[in-house]
Design a protein around this motif. Structure first.
Motif, PDB file in Angstrom:
ATOM      1  N   ARG A 168       0.841  -1.203   0.000  1.00  0.00           N
ATOM      2  CA  ARG A 168       0.000   0.000   0.000  1.00  0.00           C
ATOM      3  C   ARG A 168       0.871   1.245   0.000  1.00  0.00           C
ATOM      4  NH1 ARG A 168      -2.770  -3.386   3.732  1.00  0.00           N
ATOM      5  NH2 ARG A 168      -4.952  -3.771   3.171  1.00  0.00           N
ATOM      6  N   ASP A 171      -3.301   4.584   2.065  1.00  0.00           N
ATOM      7  CA  ASP A 171      -4.439   3.670   2.105  1.00  0.00           C
ATOM      8  C   ASP A 171      -4.690   2.980   0.765  1.00  0.00           C
ATOM      9  OD1 ASP A 171      -4.948   4.274   4.760  1.00  0.00           O
ATOM     10  OD2 ASP A 171      -6.243   5.970   4.250  1.00  0.00           O
ATOM     11  N   LYS A 172      -3.915   3.319  -0.243  1.00  0.00           N
ATOM     12  CA  LYS A 172      -4.153   2.800  -1.591  1.00  0.00           C
ATOM     13  C   LYS A 172      -3.340   1.539  -1.837  1.00  0.00           C
ATOM     14  CE  LYS A 172      -3.773   4.004  -6.501  1.00  0.00           C
ATOM     15  NZ  LYS A 172      -3.304   5.046  -7.470  1.00  0.00           N
ATOM     16  N   GLU A 173      -4.020   0.465  -2.196  1.00  0.00           N
ATOM     17  CA  GLU A 173      -3.331  -0.755  -2.574  1.00  0.00           C
ATOM     18  C   GLU A 173      -2.716  -0.584  -3.964  1.00  0.00           C
ATOM     19  OE1 GLU A 173      -6.062  -3.932  -2.259  1.00  0.00           O
ATOM     20  OE2 GLU A 173      -6.120  -3.878  -0.059  1.00  0.00           O
TER      21      GLU A 173
END
Length: 267
Positions: A168, A171-173
């Motif tokens: 990540r 919060d972004k995968e």
């Protein structure tokens, strides 16, 4: 012969939702880099894996009917040794651990294992797609990508599954993790369809920095039938002797030796 092994466990891909807060982490910053030299690279090779091991540059080239394993002369780009792969296999990531070469395939759930002279030792089976592969932790482990945000760690001797992390940036995968390399305790991952590399903390999967290498494409003449969407960066190898990296892309006519600024773990 190496015993056939199932080295990736059945794993649920369910991901729990993350609560959003006003204190969401900022995206990881860019790292700087310097081009040391430009070297030739065979533009016929659809590069899927690149390894610098004991002074040898090894390359895995993909595509059905074109897949092969190569040892290349670093200065001239010429092939010193090669082994072709049967046409029903699409070769992918490449790593060396304990003087054994492991070469993934894309959708065939099979990895080929060779000695350093490219003699076959056996095969391994896994239940995901095969994308990138790198040695880790002084050859004690291998780390594998499959195009998802998940990296799997595998024992470097008997290839059993050890653990996994989800990558990540904040919060972004990060999807489409592809060719991998380890250097100084960090994992460097090409992100397919881009000329970017994520620098990942293997302890928790956080991206600590990014490398944007898109300007490298301005430093060579594009071959005929160049495809901007397909011929992206995909190949990164680390030379422990110099601390420099070698990077190239799919059907690139150039291999770049670069010096990358050191990453920093974020707390």
């Amino acid at each position: 012969m190496l015993r056939n092994a199932l080295f990736v466990a059945l794993i649920s891909f369910g991901i729990s939702a993350q609560a959003k807060t006003d204190d969401a982490p900022k995206p990881a910053p860019l790292l700087g880099f310097k081009v040391i030299q430009t070297l030739p690279h065979d533009s016929a090779h659809y590069t899927e894996g690149l390894v610098f091991y004991k002074g040898k540059l090894l390359e895995s080239a993909g595509e059905y009917g074109e897949s092969a394993l190569y040892e290349k002369d670093l200065k001239t780009g010429k092939t010193l040794r090669s082994r072709t792969i049967e046409p029903q296999f699409f070769a992918e990531g490449l790593a060396v651990a304990h003087d054994r070469i492991v070469q993934l395939t894309w959708r065939e759930n099979t990895a080929f294992v060779y000695d350093l002279a490219f003699n076959p030792l056996g095969t391994l089976n896994y239940n995901t797609e095969g994308w990138g592969l790198a040695s880790f932790n002084n050859d004690q482990e291998l780390v594998m990508s499959d195009g998802s945000p998940i990296l799997r760690f595998i024992d470097g001797s008997d290839y059993h599954f050890l653990r996994q992390i989800t990558v990540r940036d904040g919060d972004k995968e990060i999807m489409r993790l592809n060719e991998l390399e380890e250097a100084n305790g960090f994992i460097y991952a090409n992100v397919w369809l881009t000329d970017k590399i994520a620098v990942i903390d293997p302890a928790d999967g956080r991206v600590v920095n990014w490398l944007d290498l898109s300007r490298l494409q301005t430093l060579f003449k594009k071959p005929a039938k160049w495809n901007e969407l397909d011929n992206v960066l995909n190949g990164i190898a680390y030379d422990t002797r110099t601390g420099h990296f070698y990077v190239t892309g799919k059907r690139w006519p150039a291999l770049f030796e670069i010096k990358i600024d050191p990453p920093q773990r974020r707390h």
